[in-house]
Design a protein around this motif. Structure first.
Motif, mmCIF file in Angstrom:
data_model
loop_
_atom_site.group_PDB
_atom_site.id
_atom_site.type_symbol
_atom_site.label_atom_id
_atom_site.label_comp_id
_atom_site.label_asym_id
_atom_site.label_seq_id
_atom_site.Cartn_x
_atom_site.Cartn_y
_atom_site.Cartn_z
ATOM 1 N N PRO A 1 4.328 12.561 2.354
ATOM 2 C CA PRO A 1 2.900 12.911 2.384
ATOM 3 C C PRO A 1 2.623 14.384 2.596
ATOM 4 C CG PRO A 1 3.303 10.933 3.662
ATOM 5 C CD PRO A 1 4.639 11.460 3.281
ATOM 6 N N ARG B 1 2.528 1.863 -3.403
ATOM 7 C CA ARG B 1 1.613 2.449 -4.387
ATOM 8 C C ARG B 1 1.336 3.916 -4.063
ATOM 9 N NH1 ARG B 1 -0.812 -2.760 -3.961
ATOM 10 N NH2 ARG B 1 -0.360 -3.943 -5.848
ATOM 11 N N ARG B 2 1.238 4.246 -2.787
ATOM 12 C CA ARG B 2 1.001 5.642 -2.437
ATOM 13 C C ARG B 2 2.158 6.510 -2.880
ATOM 14 N NH1 ARG B 2 2.676 9.423 0.083
ATOM 15 N NH2 ARG B 2 4.397 8.236 0.968
ATOM 16 N N ASP C 1 0.825 -1.214 0.000
ATOM 17 C CA ASP C 1 0.000 0.000 0.000
ATOM 18 C C ASP C 1 0.853 1.255 0.000
ATOM 19 O OD1 ASP C 1 -2.224 -1.635 0.032
ATOM 20 O OD2 ASP C 1 -2.535 -1.483 2.210
ATOM 21 N N GLU C 2 1.888 1.256 0.825
ATOM 22 C CA GLU C 2 2.756 2.433 0.893
ATOM 23 C C GLU C 2 3.529 2.619 -0.410
ATOM 24 O OE1 GLU C 2 4.795 5.783 2.539
ATOM 25 O OE2 GLU C 2 2.860 4.795 2.826
ATOM 26 N N THR D 1 2.111 6.846 -6.691
ATOM 27 C CA THR D 1 1.016 7.724 -7.108
ATOM 28 C C THR D 1 1.351 9.188 -6.828
ATOM 29 O OG1 THR D 1 -0.587 5.968 -6.699
ATOM 30 C CG2 THR D 1 -1.436 8.203 -6.824
ATOM 31 N N THR D 2 1.956 9.444 -5.673
ATOM 32 C CA THR D 2 2.333 10.813 -5.326
ATOM 33 C C THR D 2 3.371 11.360 -6.288
ATOM 34 O OG1 THR D 2 1.877 10.365 -2.991
ATOM 35 C CG2 THR D 2 3.249 12.262 -3.486
#
Length: 440
Positions: A368, A286-287, A283-284, A290-291
């Motif tokens: 983030p 992909r985050r 998940d991280e 994506t960012t």
């Protein structure tokens, strides 16, 4: 000879407490320092650091047992059994002692790695067995021809030198004859090169065969000539597969062992990174991708932990004990191009200094709380003039340059990033200068 008599009188079993104690006390820190967590093959490989000490113990105890048989004139009494049949049960406990010492080393590394799965690597164990038997047999021959006061220390010191010191030689093939490169195996994306195993087995097998000839025929001239010929042939045979090996006998781990999902991007992890950690890591990852894509950074279709990513893939450089906070640096590192071969061979590499600022810039983009991109205005910074992502995480110069780039418009930042990463692929291309808008 009765089993209880062998167990009661064996020099090997009397040596066992000292060998195991030495492994657990003196070698424990060195054995566990570089073990790859959760990877059993790494535990087996690093346990080989104790092999020269176990071989030396076997050689010394074998010398004592060989001298004891000689002093007792066992073979001069017309025994019904052959000299080899008499010697074998006497030397077996000595070899077992060396095996138990290596078992203690393996248990230490496996506990440090947190797994026993795969720690019993057949190739590594075969090398151990061959070398322990060879040192035991040769030690017994030394004990037969020299007095105990000379034979035991000579066998001890000579065995350690011959098993430990080849690892420091520039001729790499010599170290693989005695398993000297096994202690460098293996990172999670590596497996043991079986050429190193076959080389060591050929050498130890030849030494064992030569020792058996001398024991069976009690050092007759023909047996001595045959033993020398067998040893020379074994060294020549063992040198063939070892010639092409580097200092570390490892190969890239097959990508078929990876566990991949079907998300976007696809994330491929080694099975050692399974369980409850795999989901948050995916998940991280992909985050982060994506960012970065939202900031205009070109991103791959697949993130993989393989040693050499294929087309459309990027390296995900994370450990087997990865936490969520380890994923962003792992993704960022995979987006940087590998240094060219010319740079690794020592040629001038003027763009190399730009790797730090690019890494700092990518890390700031992947964080983030990184400011939202703006196509026209420079990115906002903290009140003290630095971004939250670069403070304290990179060198002062790298962070300062990355922060200057972050003040540029988005298009200028991307142009700088693409030009810099292209320069990093070549030895003759300097890093691009910072556009005027990024100056303080």
């Amino acid at each position: 000879m009765l089993l209880r008599t062998v167990l009661r009188t064996s020099a090997g079993l009397r040596t066992l407490p000292f060998l195991v104690g030495f492994v657990l006390v003196a070698l424990a820190d060195d054995l566990t320092a570089w073990v790859t967590p959760a990877y059993g093959l790494s535990a087996a490989g690093h346990a080989s650091l104790a092999l020269p000490f176990a071989c030396a113990a076997c050689a010394a105890a074998g010398a004592w047992e060989g001298g004891r048989l000689h002093r007792g004139r066992v073979f001069d009494r017309s025994p019904v059994r052959s000299p080899l049949s008499i010697t074998a049960p006497v030397l077996l406990p000595v070899a077992v002692t060396g095996g138990l010492g290596m078992a203690a080393a393996l248990g230490t590394t496996a506990l440090a790695g947190g797994t026993m799965t795969g720690a019993v690597a057949p190739g590594v164990l075969a090398v151990w067995v061959g070398l322990l038997l060879a040192n035991t047999l040769v030690g017994s021959i030394v004990g037969r021809v020299l007095a105990p006061v000379v034979a035991v220390p000579l066998a001890l010191v000579s065995s350690f030198v011959l098993n430990a010191y080849p690892a420091s030689f520039d001729a790499y093939w010599l170290r693989h004859l005695v398993g000297g490169g096994l202690s460098d195996c293996c990172a999670v994306d590596q497996v043991l090169d079986q050429k190193a195993v076959s080389s060591s087995l050929a050498f130890s097998g030849a030494v064992c065969a030569a020792a058996v000839l001398l024991i069976r025929y009690r050092g007759a001239p023909a047996a001595l000539a045959g033993a020398l010929a067998v040893t020379a042939a074994g060294v020549a045979l063992a040198a063939q597969p070892a010639q092409g090996l580097g200092p570390e006998p490892v190969l890239d781990r097959p990508a078929t062992a990876l566990v991949c999902d079907h998300g976007r991007p696809r994330v491929c992890l080694w099975p050692e990174l399974g369980g409850t950690r795999a989901g948050p890591v995916r998940d991280e990852a992909r985050r982060v991708v994506t960012t970065l894509a939202g900031h205009g950074v070109p991103v791959p279709a697949t993130l993989t932990m393989a040693a050499r990513p294929g087309p459309g893939e990027a390296k995900l450089g994370i450990p087997t004990t990865a936490r969520v906070q380890d994923v962003a640096p792992g993704v960022v590192g995979g987006l940087l191009p590998r240094a060219p071969d010319c740079a690794r061979s020592g040629a001038p590499y003027p763009a190399g200094a730009a790797a730090g600022p690019v890494t700092a810039w990518l890390t700031a983009k992947a964080t983030p709380d990184s400011p939202a991109p703006d196509r026209t205005a420079p990115e906002r910074t903290a009140s003290n003039g630095t971004t939250a992502d670069t403070r304290g995480r990179f060198g002062a110069q790298d962070a300062a340059l990355a922060e200057q780039v972050l003040r540029l418009p988005r298009e200028a930042q991307l142009d700088w990033y693409l030009a810099t990463t292209e320069a990093l692929r070549h030895c003759d291309t300097p890093a691009p200068a910072l556009p005027p808008g990024g100056a303080r």
